[in-house]
Design an enzyme around this catalytic site. Structure first.
Site, PDB file in Angstrom:
ATOM      1  N   ARG A 110     -10.428 -11.356   2.357  1.00 51.67           N
ATOM      2  CA  ARG A 110     -11.368 -12.385   1.878  1.00 51.67           C
ATOM      3  C   ARG A 110     -10.743 -13.772   1.893  1.00 51.67           C
ATOM      4  O   ARG A 110     -11.448 -14.777   1.980  1.00 51.67           O
ATOM      5  CB  ARG A 110     -11.882 -12.013   0.490  1.00 51.67           C
ATOM      6  CG  ARG A 110     -10.852 -12.017  -0.620  1.00 51.67           C
ATOM      7  CD  ARG A 110     -11.277 -11.192  -1.812  1.00 51.67           C
ATOM      8  NE  ARG A 110     -11.270  -9.769  -1.495  1.00 51.67           N
ATOM      9  CZ  ARG A 110     -11.681  -8.821  -2.329  1.00 51.67           C
ATOM     10  NH1 ARG A 110     -12.122  -9.135  -3.533  1.00 51.67           N
ATOM     11  NH2 ARG A 110     -11.648  -7.561  -1.971  1.00 51.67           N
ATOM     12  N   LYS A 170       0.835  -1.195   0.000  1.00 54.90           N
ATOM     13  CA  LYS A 170       0.000   0.000   0.000  1.00 54.90           C
ATOM     14  C   LYS A 170       0.875   1.252   0.000  1.00 54.90           C
ATOM     15  O   LYS A 170       1.952   1.257   0.604  1.00 54.90           O
ATOM     16  CB  LYS A 170      -0.859   0.044   1.264  1.00 54.90           C
ATOM     17  CG  LYS A 170      -1.961  -0.975   1.376  1.00 54.90           C
ATOM     18  CD  LYS A 170      -2.690  -0.768   2.704  1.00 54.90           C
ATOM     19  CE  LYS A 170      -3.778  -1.806   2.922  1.00 54.90           C
ATOM     20  NZ  LYS A 170      -4.918  -1.598   2.037  1.00 54.90           N
TER      21      LYS A 170
END
Length: 461
Positions: free
Chosen positions: A314, A240
């Protein structure tokens, strides 16, 4: 500090709510000194206005709280909490013509206004106390407030002090408090227990990944809560940018929220069998980090092509959901700070949720409206299924194109729930960016109070 109501026999100063529409009639009913004091101080019932009315000895005899008009109370949740913040000390009692729902909201908002995160400052904040209003279940509201404060504390704690170890410790403390059982599978033992994607996401960290499995209760319907416990998310090898990494201590907000909800359930002695599953990991960068282009095999045998290591939540949830689905509960709730797409769609204040069960959705929506914990149903839009089906594996963890990111993430998770009759996935934010009454800037629970309120209705469906 766990917020509680003042003792019932404590002397309390009444706090009177006055609406803008009813202000003139109320003022006309007061004696001349009160009318003069109110006019001199410019009080007209505007939402959030506070005015202390003095007694002859100059102590506070009463407090007026502007209640505004109907639009003000729609726009501002926990309006009554403004009085708690303004008054700062002393003991008070609610005095106003409020509905049952408004009274409960006022009392809970007052409790929540006592929250502050002072672990690193050490300053004790003096707070005003409230006597529990007549007609409210004081113990229930205290349990809700304590659960919400637990959630806030966990999210607000920086990752240096809230890694997988510390999250496990928080779960063990909660289990000990309520007599729950807990089992934790850590490190390479995850592979032995067929939890390969939790292991893959967390193996690059110096803090071992783990699955926390807590159970409580022996009778009643079965409910399983699954919470994303990514204690810090660097994005993995798809690192990120710094501006996106700043709030990643909150990426375990799903775990924090289900723990707060679990406390509400256990503290109030609900007649159900509760299971809480938390995959706790840190998504870090090292030589053994999972890579873009890798294909992982999940617990239920589905293969997943990794197209972005920053879509890791997820993956860990998939193994936990598959495990939960092997002994299907009557209701399964998944909570995760999963996608930025949800925030783009609904902002930080609304918690989107996904379910195919219309009755469950209606019960959740009604509860969210009643307890001022706003939710918004989103669709499991099946025509988008092909977006999560890549060429070389069963599933794609990060579909290209950028469209419908929250929906495709929900569809991905839904592939791991096949036997459970009622399932809902919440894509929460877990952070309040601007201070509001009873909701300071920082970590915040989303959806837990609505779920808790809806449980009796849901379990009777």
């Amino acid at each position: 500090m766990t917020p509680t109501f003042a003792a019932p026999d404590t002397r309390a100063i009444p706090v009177r709510t006055v609406t803008t529409q009813g202000f003139d009639d109320w003022l006309a009913s007061q004696d001349v000194p009160v009318r003069d004091w109110v006019r001199a101080n410019g009080f007209i019932g505007t939402a959030g206005q506070i005015l202390r009315l003095p007694a002859p000895d100059m102590s506070i005899a009463r407090v007026l709280l502007g209640w505004g008009g109907p639009k003000d109370r729609v726009r501002t949740r926990f309006l009554f909490a403004k009085a708690a913040v303004a008054l700062k000390s002393g003991t008070y009692a609610l005095d106003g013509d409020l509905t049952a729902n408004q009274t409960e909201e006022a009392a809970l908002g007052w409790l929540l206004s006592a929250y502050s995160f002072n672990r690193y400052k050490g300053d004790e904040v003096e707070v005003a106390r409230l006597k529990a209003p007549k007609g409210v279940d004081a113990l229930r509201l205290e349990a809700i407030a304590a659960g919400e404060c637990l959630t806030r504390d966990l999210i607000n704690t920086p990752a240096s002090d809230m890694g997988p170890d510390e999250l496990e410790a928080a779960c063990r403390d909660l289990a000990q408090t309520h007599g729950a059982d807990i089992k934790v599978t850590t490190g390479d033992a995850l592979l032995d227990d067929n939890l390969p994607m939790i292991h893959a996401v967390g193996r690059a960290s110096t803090r071992a990944p783990r699955l926390i499995d807590m159970t409580w209760g022996h009778d009643g319907p079965r409910i399983t809560l699954v919470g994303k416990g990514v204690c810090f998310d660097t994005g993995g090898l798809n690192l990120k940018p710094g501006t996106s990494m700043g709030l990643m201590k909150k990426d375990m907000g799903g775990a924090a929220t289900v723990l707060g909800l679990a406390h509400m359930i256990m503290a109030t002695g609900q007649n159900l069998r509760l299971r809480v599953l938390i995959p706790a990991v840190e998504n870090a960068v090292a030589g053994n980090a999972f890579r873009p282009g890798d294909v992982l095999t999940a617990r239920n045998g589905l293969t997943v092509e990794i197209n972005n290591t920053d879509a890791e939540g997820r993956l860990v949830l998939a193994d936990a959901l598959a495990l939960a689905d092997e002994t299907p509960p009557d209701l399964m709730i998944c909570m995760a700070t999963l996608t930025g797409a949800a925030r783009v769609a609904l902002g930080p204040d609304l918690a989107p949720f996904y379910t195919d069960d219309d009755a469950l959705a209606m019960a959740l929506n009604h509860a969210g409206h009643r307890v001022r914990d706003p939710l918004w149903r989103m669709p499991f839009h099946r025509p988008y299924d092909d977006m999560i089906e890549p060429a070389i594996a069963d599933l794609d963890n990060a579909p290209s194109g950028g469209f419908a990111g929250s929906i495709t993430a929900a569809l991905f998770l839904d592939r791991f729930v096949r036997n459970t009759p009622r399932f809902a996935h919440f894509d929460i934010y877990g952070w309040n960016p601007v201070a509001a009454p009873a909701r300071p800037k920082g970590g915040v629970g989303m959806g837990a109070r609505a779920i808790f309120d809806a449980l009796p209705k849901v379990l009777s469906l």
